[in-house]
Write a protein that holds these residues in place. Structure first.
Motif, PDB file in Angstrom:
ATOM      1  N   UNK A 123       0.698  -1.320   0.004  1.00 48.70           N
ATOM      2  CA  UNK A 123       0.026   0.090   0.171  1.00 48.70           C
ATOM      3  C   UNK A 123       0.926   1.246   0.097  1.00 48.70           C
ATOM      4  N   UNK A 124       1.927   1.287   1.034  1.00 48.52           N
ATOM      5  CA  UNK A 124       2.704   2.405   1.100  1.00 48.52           C
ATOM      6  C   UNK A 124       4.012   2.033   0.213  1.00 48.52           C
ATOM      7  N   UNK A 125       3.868   2.015  -1.006  1.00 47.02           N
ATOM      8  CA  UNK A 125       5.056   1.613  -2.020  1.00 47.02           C
ATOM      9  C   UNK A 125       6.634   2.238  -1.502  1.00 47.02           C
ATOM     10  N   UNK A 126       6.501   3.404  -1.006  1.00 49.08           N
ATOM     11  CA  UNK A 126       7.787   4.252  -0.567  1.00 49.08           C
ATOM     12  C   UNK A 126       8.218   4.140   0.715  1.00 49.08           C
ATOM     13  N   UNK A 127       7.358   3.226   1.406  1.00 46.85           N
ATOM     14  CA  UNK A 127       7.874   3.203   2.742  1.00 46.85           C
ATOM     15  C   UNK A 127       8.946   2.050   3.152  1.00 46.85           C
ATOM     16  N   UNK A 128       9.996   2.655   3.494  1.00 47.76           N
ATOM     17  CA  UNK A 128      11.204   1.672   3.783  1.00 47.76           C
ATOM     18  C   UNK A 128      11.358   0.780   5.255  1.00 47.76           C
ATOM     19  N   UNK A 129      12.056  -0.138   5.110  1.00 46.71           N
ATOM     20  CA  UNK A 129      12.179  -0.974   6.256  1.00 46.71           C
ATOM     21  C   UNK A 129      13.068  -0.314   7.084  1.00 46.71           C
ATOM     22  N   UNK A 130      13.196  -0.380   8.315  1.00 44.57           N
ATOM     23  CA  UNK A 130      14.213   0.360   9.330  1.00 44.57           C
ATOM     24  C   UNK A 130      15.690   0.059   8.977  1.00 44.57           C
ATOM     25  N   UNK A 131      15.880  -1.255   8.590  1.00 40.85           N
ATOM     26  CA  UNK A 131      17.221  -1.666   8.274  1.00 40.85           C
ATOM     27  C   UNK A 131      17.706  -0.804   6.972  1.00 40.85           C
ATOM     28  N   UNK A 132      16.710  -0.676   5.967  1.00 45.77           N
ATOM     29  CA  UNK A 132      17.218   0.131   4.800  1.00 45.77           C
ATOM     30  C   UNK A 132      17.794   1.342   4.961  1.00 45.77           C
ATOM     31  N   UNK A 133      17.529   2.234   6.084  1.00 43.27           N
ATOM     32  CA  UNK A 133      17.893   3.492   6.690  1.00 43.27           C
ATOM     33  C   UNK A 133      19.450   3.646   6.676  1.00 43.27           C
ATOM     34  N   UNK A 134      19.795   2.345   7.434  1.00 44.14           N
ATOM     35  CA  UNK A 134      21.201   2.228   7.755  1.00 44.14           C
ATOM     36  C   UNK A 134      21.984   1.895   6.828  1.00 44.14           C
ATOM     37  N   UNK A 135      21.475   0.926   6.102  1.00 44.76           N
ATOM     38  CA  UNK A 135      22.378   0.481   4.836  1.00 44.76           C
ATOM     39  C   UNK A 135      22.489   1.662   4.009  1.00 44.76           C
ATOM     40  N   UNK A 136      21.342   2.166   3.571  1.00 47.09           N
ATOM     41  CA  UNK A 136      21.672   3.292   2.351  1.00 47.09           C
ATOM     42  C   UNK A 136      22.467   4.371   2.821  1.00 47.09           C
ATOM     43  N   UNK A 137      22.377   4.909   4.115  1.00 45.90           N
ATOM     44  CA  UNK A 137      23.021   5.949   4.645  1.00 45.90           C
ATOM     45  C   UNK A 137      23.982   5.524   5.731  1.00 45.90           C
ATOM     46  N   UNK A 138      25.179   5.061   5.567  1.00 47.68           N
ATOM     47  CA  UNK A 138      26.061   4.389   6.536  1.00 47.68           C
ATOM     48  C   UNK A 138      26.534   5.230   7.545  1.00 47.68           C
ATOM     49  N   UNK A 139      26.915   6.721   7.161  1.00 50.76           N
ATOM     50  CA  UNK A 139      27.491   7.768   7.989  1.00 50.76           C
ATOM     51  C   UNK A 139      26.326   8.661   8.655  1.00 50.76           C
ATOM     52  N   UNK A 140      24.985   8.501   8.312  1.00 50.60           N
ATOM     53  CA  UNK A 140      24.102   9.364   8.695  1.00 50.60           C
ATOM     54  C   UNK A 140      23.678   8.819  10.153  1.00 50.60           C
ATOM     55  N   UNK A 141      23.300   9.935  10.962  1.00 51.36           N
ATOM     56  CA  UNK A 141      22.817   9.594  12.499  1.00 51.36           C
ATOM     57  C   UNK A 141      21.380   9.643  12.184  1.00 51.36           C
ATOM     58  N   UNK A 142      20.861   8.986  13.124  1.00 54.07           N
ATOM     59  CA  UNK A 142      19.122   8.839  13.262  1.00 54.07           C
ATOM     60  C   UNK A 142      18.675   9.185  14.628  1.00 54.07           C
ATOM     61  N   UNK A 143      17.323   9.756  14.684  1.00 49.97           N
ATOM     62  CA  UNK A 143      16.645   9.716  15.940  1.00 49.97           C
ATOM     63  C   UNK A 143      15.295   8.723  15.451  1.00 49.97           C
TER      64      UNK A 143
END
Length: 283
Positions: A123-143
């Motif tokens: 339904x939400x085709x652009x919704x990523x799984x959490x792990x995708x954030x850390x895989x795609x942005x390996x140097x970015x910080x997250x809240x």
């Protein structure tokens, strides 16, 4: 006369207890917690985004940006990113499908956590799984703002990020203090923010004149300016967080709030628009 004297004595005793509690609290000393999360330029800028494309835009515009992501959990234990305000779209669509097909069980519940990741992602085709954030942005910080208080959410979130170098680039945030406490036992190197109960307790204790004795286990004071139309903090709360050497991240919804956050000398600003917050900082 006896009643009056008893009342005066009781008030004096209460006043003495409050004074002693405040003195005890003011006597407590705190050390600043050093973390690689706070390396880099200040003030820190965080933007609330919920798709990989929007996150990429924010990182391109400001490489040191901190991404705020609302973490949800599917029925099959997959953590994903979606703001809770958008749940109604999915649930209304499922209800419409159910009404169109009354003999088929389509509605599985009235919460998005009652549905599988496959159904949600379809339904939400652009919704990523959490792990995708850390895989795609390996140097970015997250809240990571953990929204869904489901069974074993602490283990689900923690396990999803194993091996993805989350140790020093994650700040966990939630309006449910129990979630933060549970995740902290599994991920002690993460930083931890402020739940809504914390904000309400700090304001209540300030009203009772015993704010210095209030327990606060977070590493970072994270707050909007208002909760349910009422102030989420005041000058005394900010001063107490400074006394405890806590970083202060304020959620700004408009330019007026940004100016107030700047007057408080906030360590970090959290916004929904990276272009807007950058332009305000440049003024």
């Amino acid at each position: 006369m006896r009643v009056l004297l008893a009342t005066i004595a009781s008030l004096a005793l209460v006043g003495f207890i409050i004074l002693m509690t405040r003195i005890w609290g003011m006597g407590q000393t705190f050390q600043e917690y050093k973390s690689p999360f706070f390396d880099g330029q200040t003030p820190y800028v965080s933007v609330k985004t919920h798709t990989l494309a929007k996150m990429a835009e924010a990182v391109d515009a400001r490489p040191d940006v901190i991404i705020w992501a609302d973490v949800r959990v599917s029925k099959d234990r997959v953590p994903f990113i979606l703001p809770p305000q958008r749940d109604i779209e999915f649930l209304n669509a499922k209800l419409a499908e159910q009404e169109a097909n009354p003999t088929v069980k389509i509605m599985q519940g009235n919460k998005i956590s009652d549905y599988s990741w496959e159904q949600i992602n379809e339904f939400y085709k652009s919704t990523p799984a959490l792990k995708e954030l850390y895989e795609k942005f390996p140097k970015t910080r997250f809240i990571l703002n953990v929204v869904d208080n489901v069974a074993e959410v602490d283990a689900i979130v923690s396990e999803a990020l194993q091996g993805l170098n989350s140790e020093h680039r994650t700040l966990a945030q939630s309006d449910t203090n129990l979630i933060l406490s549970a995740i902290k036992s599994l991920q002690p190197t993460w930083l931890y923010g402020t739940g809504r109960p914390d904000l309400m307790r700090l304001m209540s204790f300030d009203a009772l004149w015993v704010l210095p004795s209030t327990q606060f286990k977070g590493d970072v004071f994270v707050a909007p300016f208002k909760i349910l139309g009422r102030p989420a903090f005041n000058d005394n709360v900010i001063a107490e967080m400074r006394r405890r050497h806590k970083k202060i991240f304020l959620i700004v919804e408009n330019e007026e709030e940004f100016k107030r956050a700047k007057a408080y000398n906030a360590d970090g600003y959290i916004s929904t628009d990276i272009t807007q917050i950058t332009s305000w900082l440049a003024q």
